[in-house]
Design a protein around this motif. Structure first.
Motif, short mmCIF file in Angstrom:
data_model
loop_
_atom_site.label_atom_id
_atom_site.label_comp_id
_atom_site.label_asym_id
_atom_site.label_seq_id
_atom_site.Cartn_x
_atom_site.Cartn_y
_atom_site.Cartn_z
N ASN A 78 36.07 15.43 41.32
CA ASN A 78 37.31 15.95 41.85
C ASN A 78 36.79 17.62 41.86
N PHE A 79 35.98 18.57 41.70
CA PHE A 79 36.10 19.83 42.52
C PHE A 79 34.98 20.54 43.11
N ASN A 80 33.94 19.41 42.65
CA ASN A 80 32.11 19.60 43.42
C ASN A 80 32.91 19.03 44.88
N ARG A 81 33.56 18.06 44.73
CA ARG A 81 33.98 17.05 46.02
C ARG A 81 34.59 17.57 47.40
N LEU A 82 35.57 18.40 46.67
CA LEU A 82 37.09 19.26 46.77
C LEU A 82 35.90 20.45 47.80
N LYS A 83 34.74 21.58 47.19
CA LYS A 83 33.89 22.76 47.08
C LYS A 83 33.57 22.27 48.62
N SER A 84 33.51 20.51 48.91
CA SER A 84 32.64 19.76 50.15
C SER A 84 33.67 20.13 51.32
N LEU A 85 34.51 19.43 50.95
CA LEU A 85 36.16 19.31 51.20
C LEU A 85 36.68 20.82 52.19
N SER A 86 36.43 20.91 51.38
CA SER A 86 36.88 22.52 51.75
C SER A 86 36.16 22.99 52.70
N PRO B 256 38.48 25.73 37.49
CA PRO B 256 37.23 25.97 37.56
C PRO B 256 37.13 26.72 39.04
N PHE B 257 38.29 26.89 40.38
CA PHE B 257 38.19 27.52 41.25
C PHE B 257 39.47 29.01 41.08
N ARG B 258 38.54 29.95 41.56
CA ARG B 258 38.83 30.89 41.21
C ARG B 258 40.03 31.65 43.17
N PRO C 97 49.28 40.47 52.10
CA PRO C 97 49.62 41.24 50.64
C PRO C 97 50.42 39.44 50.41
N GLY C 98 50.40 39.71 48.92
CA GLY C 98 50.85 38.69 48.59
C GLY C 98 50.18 37.25 48.47
N MET C 99 49.66 36.40 49.18
CA MET C 99 49.25 35.38 49.94
C MET C 99 47.51 35.43 49.14
N ARG C 100 47.50 33.85 48.19
CA ARG C 100 45.99 33.70 47.52
C ARG C 100 46.35 32.95 47.92
N PHE C 101 44.42 32.61 48.02
CA PHE C 101 44.59 30.46 48.03
C PHE C 101 42.84 30.46 47.08
N LEU D 17 43.82 24.13 46.80
CA LEU D 17 43.51 25.19 47.83
C LEU D 17 44.66 25.93 48.64
N TRP D 18 45.93 26.13 47.81
CA TRP D 18 47.09 26.53 49.05
C TRP D 18 47.59 27.34 47.47
N ASP D 19 47.40 25.97 46.16
CA ASP D 19 48.68 27.39 45.07
C ASP D 19 47.95 26.98 44.13
N LEU D 20 47.01 27.77 43.58
CA LEU D 20 46.19 28.46 42.93
C LEU D 20 46.39 28.07 41.31
N LYS D 21 46.46 28.10 40.41
CA LYS D 21 46.90 28.39 38.64
C LYS D 21 45.83 28.63 37.98
N PRO D 22 45.41 29.85 38.47
CA PRO D 22 44.40 30.57 37.56
C PRO D 22 44.52 31.36 36.37
N GLN D 23 45.42 30.89 36.24
CA GLN D 23 46.04 31.22 34.56
C GLN D 23 46.39 30.78 33.15
N HIS D 24 46.20 29.33 33.79
CA HIS D 24 46.83 28.07 33.33
C HIS D 24 45.22 26.67 33.12
N ALA D 25 45.47 26.03 32.10
CA ALA D 25 44.59 25.18 31.69
C ALA D 25 44.50 24.05 32.88
N ASN D 26 45.71 24.03 33.89
CA ASN D 26 45.70 23.54 34.37
C ASN D 26 44.78 23.47 35.49
#
Length: 434
Positions: free
Chosen positions: A302-310, A77-79, A86-90, A65-74
């Protein structure tokens, strides 16, 4: 009143005469004392501060949601998406909130030792871990006891769509006067967000006022004859119930009076319409409203459910921020969005995330605290907090600080020893509340 009239019979008769018209009787006018009470209430609220807690029940994967790690395997799939700050990404699945990021504050450095749902919910809602024999009150009850007027038309603490669990929502040792009024417990749809058996009661104004005074006198004799906490709690509950039967109070809960466009903006689902109801309630005098969005315990898929909840969270929270702003209420209302913990950075074999209290985030908006800021950080893999970390009591101390309530204040508890509003070691999170 005849001496042989039983108290039960008397109460039944008076209650019947007080509760005589229905929710649809919108054209009825209040008598003098009600009109005056409503005017005084409105005057008080102009300077009041309110809290809306968006409780993400089950422990949300804040790494998605608020603290994505797009550069890490953890990272999964969310971008990430950029926001207007500026500087705030989620998350890419929070596009509406990205547009009002200048009203948000994200604290990415929350931590806890509690990875069990029940214990973590208790901590998240009271600021204390469970302790045998001590009946800790929820933050909502503490806020209601500190800032809600005793004679307010509406309850100081309202819980919308709470899950049906015993440890959720309570006034603890503060007593039933500050207990939450629950609406839609275990609800499945917006149609369940109505207060059962709540009627406005005003066809014969003089008769109503006469009966109210008679009931007050009748109860005064009872309370005087049964001095004690239970009798006074009973009297307080009865008076609150009578105030709830006024047309103004009944109308406050009727979220279907809102325009179709506003209802669309919040989302035509349980959480969205619950947030709309929360706005109506703080606008009319309730100090603390919580709205639950259940389903965040995503051990699987997690990811399909989170997409809906988000999607639900995004529409409702953004609409709430914008609606409060348009009504001039955003500065006086603090929105807190949290669950009981975060979820594991690593993704399990079921495409899920498990419990992870070591590092998680909360989001806040409004109240002057949300100005597009990010507080704290986690490691590249999301497993731990980097730098200073904060715990739930610190968050509660921050909320109290914003309200102007002394979080070090001690209340008498049910074990005959004083207990502070926030844990003695708690400190407001630096930079969150100016």
């Amino acid at each position: 009143m005849p001496h042989k009239t039983s108290r039960r019979r008397m109460l039944r008769s008076l209650a019947a005469s007080l509760s005589i018209s229905t929710l649809g009787a919108g054209g009825l006018a209040p008598v003098g004392w009600l009109r005056q009470l409503a005017a005084e209430q409105a005057s008080r609220r102009s300077a009041a501060k309110n809290i809306i807690l968006l409780w993400l029940n089950g422990g949300p994967a804040t790494i998605d949601l608020w603290d994505l790690k797009p550069q890490h395997a953890n990272g999964g799939p969310f971008r990430e998406q950029a926001t207007r700050t500026p500087g705030m990404r989620f998350s890419e699945h929070l596009p509406q909130l990205a547009k009002c990021s200048d009203q948000l504050a994200i604290v990415r450095s929350m931590t806890s030792k509690e990875g069990d749902h029940d214990r973590a919910v208790h901590l998240g809602r009271t600021g204390y871990i469970p302790q045998a024999g001590i009946d800790f009150p929820d933050l909502g009850a503490l806020v209601a006891s500190e800032v809600s007027p005793a004679d307010g038309l509406l309850p100081g603490f309202v819980s919308i769509a709470p899950p049906p669990r015993s440890n959720f929502g309570g006034s603890g040792f503060l007593g039933p006067r500050f207990a939450p009024m629950s609406i839609g417990e275990g609800a499945n749809s917006p149609a369940d967000l109505h207060v059962q058996n709540l009627y406005s009661a005003l066809t014969d104004a003089q008769r109503r006022e006469r009966n109210r005074q008679l009931l007050t006198e009748f109860d005064r004799e009872f309370v005087d004859a049964h001095a004690g906490k239970l009798a006074h709690n009973y009297q307080a509950s009865l008076e609150r119930a009578i105030r709830l039967m006024t047309p103004e109070a009944v109308a406050a809960f009727d979220w279907e009076q809102e325009s179709e466009s506003i209802r669309d903006q919040y989302g035509r689902n349980l959480f969205g319409q619950g947030c709309l109801l929360a706005r109506r309630l703080v606008e009319r005098g309730t100090s603390f409203v919580e709205v639950t969005l259940d389903g965040w315990d995503t051990h699987n898929d997690n990811f399909n459910r989170l997409k809906s909840l988000s999607g639900q969270l995004d529409a409702a929270m953004a609409a709430l921020i914008n609606d409060l702003r348009d009504r001039g209420l955003l500065e006086s209302t603090l929105i807190v969005c949290q669950g009981e913990f975060g979820r594991t950075p690593n993704i399990n074999v079921n495409a899920g995330r498990d419990h992870w209290p070591r590092a998680w985030s909360v989001a806040l908006a409004g109240g002057g605290v949300g100005q597009g800021q990010v507080i704290g950080a986690t490691s590249d893999d999301g497993t731990s907090v980097v730098g200073d970390s904060y715990v739930v009591p610190d968050l509660i101390a921050s909320v109290c600080d914003w309200l102007g309530v002394d979080y070090r204040k001690q209340n008498a508890s049910n074990v005959n020893r004083p207990i502070r509003i926030a844990d003695p070691d708690a400190q407001p999170i630096p930079g969150l509340v100016s």
